[in-house]
Design an enzyme around this catalytic site. Structure first.
Site: not given
Ligand code: 13P
Ligand code: G3H
Ligand code: ZN
Length: 332
Positions: A94, A234, A237, A277-278
């Protein structure tokens, strides 16, 4: 060099083609811990859903890259043990930000990577994505690229001043990069504070914040330009208010946290959006359960005691997303 195929993982090609055709989206859940991994696999197996397990750079720093890779391999074996003979699990990087990071992941068995050059000038974003695609495709690994910048909480929501994806660029971008899927910006953003209270209205009955709608007009224009091409959202959530309330009730402080309403994600899932993406919702589910458990059981100190309800709560959330929002259940 280890191929993801030896680990029992799959790339996104067939999965996305089926999702676009079938009008549903594949869940892409981030994981950093064993409990998240277990909950994701249990939810996917119980609902017979394909799933993307994704690892951020931050997750690699937190948990160790090698451990996460073996956990994904373990996830495949765990799914089989739970009674799913042919699990469809993708291990995805990711927000990869360099060619070297993407290459490292491909070389250690990831079946899909994201190269996120969205903050670069257009031509540099293309050049970086193409370099990753040229390497990844030698090994049949899928590549997600991003065009348009996801809104930050401080950004205006009006498209006139946002960094929404420009539909007129998507054909050129996808052709010149050769990417397999495209992450777009239509008003979603990362984290639990996706909009400021000023950007929202208030529900007069509950007093809760109601966020502005996503830019479906842009999504539909993109779909017209790239018929059948896999689109990724992306920052999707929904920041469930019951979890936020539980966190706040048991000592937390998340005032005015707000996410993307699930009815809009349901609508997006029926379009060319085939990966959603969540991450934040999993964090909220875990934190709410742990806060509640520890507040109600102040003498307990065995992590298994509070991580068990946390895992259960995440699993419940994952199942809900799969069945009631993305519609990826019963697709294996
Ligand atoms: P959220 O913060 O909305 O869960 O998005 C996650 C995400 O896009 C990870 O790439
Ligand atoms: O897009 C971001 C994801 O939620 C991952 O978050 O970089 O804190 O692991 P993180
Ligand atoms: Zn993301």
């Amino acid at each position: 060099m280890v191929s993801y195929k030896e680990l029992g993982l799959v790339n996104t090609k067939e999965m996305f083609a089926k999702a676009v055709k079938g009008g549903y989206a594949i869940p892409a859940f981030n994981f950093n811990t064993m409990e998240q991994m277990q909950a994701i696999v249990q939810a996917a197996v119980e609902t017979k859903s394909p799933v993307i397990m994704q690892v951020s750079k931050g997750a690699r720093n937190y948990a160790n890259a090698t451990i996460l890779r073996y956990m994904a391999q373990g996830a495949v074996e765990y799914a089989k043990e739970l009674g799913c003979p042919n699990p469809q699990i993708v291990l995805h990087l990711d927000h990869g930000d360099t060619f070297e990071l993407c290459k490292d992941c491909i070389d250690m068995g990831f079946s899909s990577v994201m190269i996120d050059g969205s903050s670069l000038p257009y031509d540099e974003n293309i050049a970086l994505a193409k370099k990753v695609v040229d390497y990844a495709h030698k090994y049949d690994v899928s590549v997600e690229a991003e065009l348009g910048v996801l809104a930050g909480v401080e950004d205006e929501v009006s498209s006139a001043v946002s960094h929404y994806t420009k539909p007129e660029e998507v054909i050129d971008f996808s052709q010149r990069t050769g990417c397999d899927s495209l992450a777009i910006s239509i008003g979603t953003s990362h984290g639990a504070y996706k909009f400021t209270p000023e950007q929202c209205t208030r529900d007069p009955k509950t007093g809760k914040l109601v966020p502005p709608p996503l830019a479906f007009d842009i999504l539909h224009e993109i779909e017209k330009k790239l018929p059948g091409f896999p689109i990724v959202l992306h920052g999707s959530s929904s920041v469930p208010q019951d979890e936020v309330d539980t966190i706040n009730e048991f000592g937390g402080k998340l005032p005015d946290a707000v996410g993307i309403p699930e009815d809009q994600l349901r609508e997006a899932s029926k379009s060319a959006v085939c990966k959603i993406n969540i991450d934040s919702d999993s964090r909220l589910a875990m934190t709410a359960a742990i806060r509640k458990y520890l507040a109600e059981n102040p003498s307990h100190f065995d992590p298994r005691q509070y991580l068990k309800p946390a895992r259960e709560n995440m699993k419940k959330m994952y199942i809900h997303k799969i069945v009631n929002v993305l519609g990826s259940n019963d697709k294996l």
